[in-house]
Design an enzyme around this catalytic site. Structure first.
Site, PDB file in Angstrom:
ATOM      1  N   TYR A 145     -19.631  87.009 -41.830  1.00  0.00           N
ATOM      2  CA  TYR A 145     -21.013  86.572 -41.561  1.00  0.00           C
ATOM      3  C   TYR A 145     -21.207  85.088 -41.899  1.00  0.00           C
ATOM      4  CZ  TYR A 145     -22.015  91.450 -40.791  1.00  0.00           C
ATOM      5  OH  TYR A 145     -22.007  92.713 -40.268  1.00  0.00           O
TER       6      TYR A 145
HETATM    7  C1  LIG Z   1     -15.505  92.495 -40.028  1.00  0.00           C
HETATM    8  C2  LIG Z   1     -15.256  92.923 -38.584  1.00  0.00           C
HETATM    9  C3  LIG Z   1     -16.563  93.425 -37.979  1.00  0.00           C
HETATM   10  C4  LIG Z   1     -14.750  91.726 -37.762  1.00  0.00           C
HETATM   11  O1  LIG Z   1     -14.536  92.139 -36.423  1.00  0.00           O
HETATM   12  P1  LIG Z   1     -13.297  91.599 -35.576  1.00  0.00           P
HETATM   13  O2  LIG Z   1     -13.399  92.151 -34.207  1.00  0.00           O
HETATM   14  O3  LIG Z   1     -12.044  91.886 -36.306  1.00  0.00           O
HETATM   15  O4  LIG Z   1     -13.576  90.029 -35.604  1.00  0.00           O
HETATM   16  P2  LIG Z   1     -13.405  89.020 -34.373  1.00  0.00           P
HETATM   17  O5  LIG Z   1     -12.052  89.179 -33.784  1.00  0.00           O
HETATM   18  O6  LIG Z   1     -14.561  89.156 -33.442  1.00  0.00           O
HETATM   19  O7  LIG Z   1     -13.514  87.614 -35.112  1.00  0.00           O
HETATM   20  C5  LIG Z   1     -14.468  86.658 -34.732  1.00  0.00           C
HETATM   21  C6  LIG Z   1     -14.284  85.463 -35.611  1.00  0.00           C
HETATM   22  O8  LIG Z   1     -14.574  85.834 -36.954  1.00  0.00           O
HETATM   23  C7  LIG Z   1     -13.430  85.575 -37.755  1.00  0.00           C
HETATM   24  N1  LIG Z   1     -13.299  86.673 -38.716  1.00  0.00           N
HETATM   25  C8  LIG Z   1     -13.069  87.969 -38.453  1.00  0.00           C
HETATM   26  N2  LIG Z   1     -13.003  88.674 -39.593  1.00  0.00           N
HETATM   27  C9  LIG Z   1     -13.221  87.767 -40.579  1.00  0.00           C
HETATM   28  C10 LIG Z   1     -13.257  87.841 -41.965  1.00  0.00           C
HETATM   29  N3  LIG Z   1     -13.102  88.996 -42.591  1.00  0.00           N
HETATM   30  N4  LIG Z   1     -13.481  86.721 -42.668  1.00  0.00           N
HETATM   31  C11 LIG Z   1     -13.653  85.532 -42.060  1.00  0.00           C
HETATM   32  N5  LIG Z   1     -13.612  85.383 -40.740  1.00  0.00           N
HETATM   33  C12 LIG Z   1     -13.400  86.489 -40.007  1.00  0.00           C
HETATM   34  C13 LIG Z   1     -12.241  85.523 -36.824  1.00  0.00           C
HETATM   35  O9  LIG Z   1     -11.213  84.713 -37.346  1.00  0.00           O
HETATM   36  C14 LIG Z   1     -12.859  84.931 -35.590  1.00  0.00           C
HETATM   37  O10 LIG Z   1     -12.985  83.527 -35.707  1.00  0.00           O
HETATM   38  P3  LIG Z   1     -12.063  82.542 -34.803  1.00  0.00           P
HETATM   39  O11 LIG Z   1     -12.168  83.038 -33.410  1.00  0.00           O
HETATM   40  O12 LIG Z   1     -12.682  81.220 -35.006  1.00  0.00           O
HETATM   41  O13 LIG Z   1     -10.719  82.704 -35.391  1.00  0.00           O
HETATM   42  C15 LIG Z   1     -14.159  94.025 -38.486  1.00  0.00           C
HETATM   43  O14 LIG Z   1     -12.993  93.549 -39.094  1.00  0.00           O
HETATM   44  C16 LIG Z   1     -14.546  95.346 -39.101  1.00  0.00           C
HETATM   45  O15 LIG Z   1     -15.204  96.163 -38.456  1.00  0.00           O
HETATM   46  N6  LIG Z   1     -14.089  95.605 -40.338  1.00  0.00           N
HETATM   47  C17 LIG Z   1     -14.299  96.898 -40.977  1.00  0.00           C
HETATM   48  C18 LIG Z   1     -15.743  97.248 -41.138  1.00  0.00           C
HETATM   49  C19 LIG Z   1     -16.492  96.217 -41.936  1.00  0.00           C
HETATM   50  O16 LIG Z   1     -16.035  95.764 -42.971  1.00  0.00           O
HETATM   51  N7  LIG Z   1     -17.684  95.897 -41.409  1.00  0.00           N
HETATM   52  C20 LIG Z   1     -18.592  94.981 -42.061  1.00  0.00           C
HETATM   53  C21 LIG Z   1     -19.509  95.813 -42.891  1.00  0.00           C
HETATM   54  S1  LIG Z   1     -20.701  94.867 -43.710  1.00  0.00           S
END
Ligand SMILES: CC(C)(COP(=O)(O)OP(=O)(O)OC[C@H]1O[C@@H](n2cnc3c(N)ncnc32)[C@H](O)[C@@H]1OP(=O)(O)O)[C@@H](O)C(=O)NCCC(=O)NCCS
Length: 170
Positions: free
Chosen positions: A138
């Site tokens: 976020y």
């Molecule tokens: C957190 C979550 C939603 C990210 O979704 P994702 O599809 O893996 O992320 P994306 O591929 O869309 O990433 C988008 C951008 O965010 C960044 N990003 C993704 N996860 C990140 C993290 N944990 N920390 C920092 N940046 C992150 C990516 O590097 C990317 O940036 P870039 O294109 O400049 O490199 C996913 O990992 C998830 O569902 N995790 C488990 C559930 C969870 O923890 N949800 C949050 C609950 S509050």
């Protein structure tokens, strides 16, 4: 192709959703339907049309910070409660993580919030991150931490307008 659509309980039968956080998986499977019927929370699904499965989801509802909570969270005294929207959950299935689905969901949620902000007054969008890793996701997308709780983050409606204008779902 990944498409967003309103919650539909039939989609839950396609394939088990698993994002690595059992709390978020269980909520979708067991409680999203009830919450939807009660108008308590609105959930949006990200569907993989080709593979017929849920790639991700987010849910949102209204929220409010008491004047005292807003003061300690945001560092300035408030006389009245602060109206807000809560991005209550956002999760991507493990098979889809790291390919932009999380950003796509966040972009979709912020776009809806931006549209809602024209009709409904709210000052901030709040997220309660489950852990630091999620908080970093976020932070990367324009949210700021509350001063009194590092896993609670917010985006002002003004930030939302500015951030959204520069966001690209990729
Ligand atoms: C957190 C979550 C939603 C990210 O979704 P994702 O599809 O893996 O992320 P994306 O591929 O869309 O990433 C988008 C951008 O965010 C960044 N990003 C993704 N996860 C990140 C993290 N944990 N920390 C920092 N940046 C992150 C990516 O590097 C990317 O940036 P870039 O294109 O400049 O490199 C996913 O990992 C998830 O569902 N995790 C488990 C559930 C969870 O923890 N949800 C949050 C609950 S509050």
């Amino acid at each position: 192709m990944l498409i967003t659509q309103p919650f539909d309980s039939a989609a839950l039968k396609l394939h088990p959703f698993s994002c690595g956080e059992p709390e978020l998986d269980d909520w979708l499977a067991k409680f999203a339907g009830q919450s939807e019927k009660r108008d308590n929370v609105r959930t949006t699904l990200l569907l993989d049309e080709q593979r017929c499965r849920i790639a991700g989801y987010y849910s949102m509802r209204t929220y409010e910070l008491s004047a005292a909570d807003a003061a300690s969270a945001m560092g300035r005294s408030r006389r009245y409660p602060v109206p807000a929207m809560l991005l209550a959950r956002l999760a991507v299935d493990s098979d889809y993580q790291g390919h932009g689905a999380g950003r796509l969901l966040l972009f979709d949620a912020l776009q809806r919030l931006l549209a809602a902000a024209n009709d409904i007054g709210f000052e901030i969008v709040v997220v309660h991150a489950l852990h630091e890793d999620a908080a970093c996701f976020y932070l990367r997308h324009g949210f700021r931490r509350f001063l009194d709780h590092e896993l609670n983050l917010f985006l002002t409606t003004k930030d939302l307008r500015a951030t959204f204008a520069t966001m690209d779902p990729g």
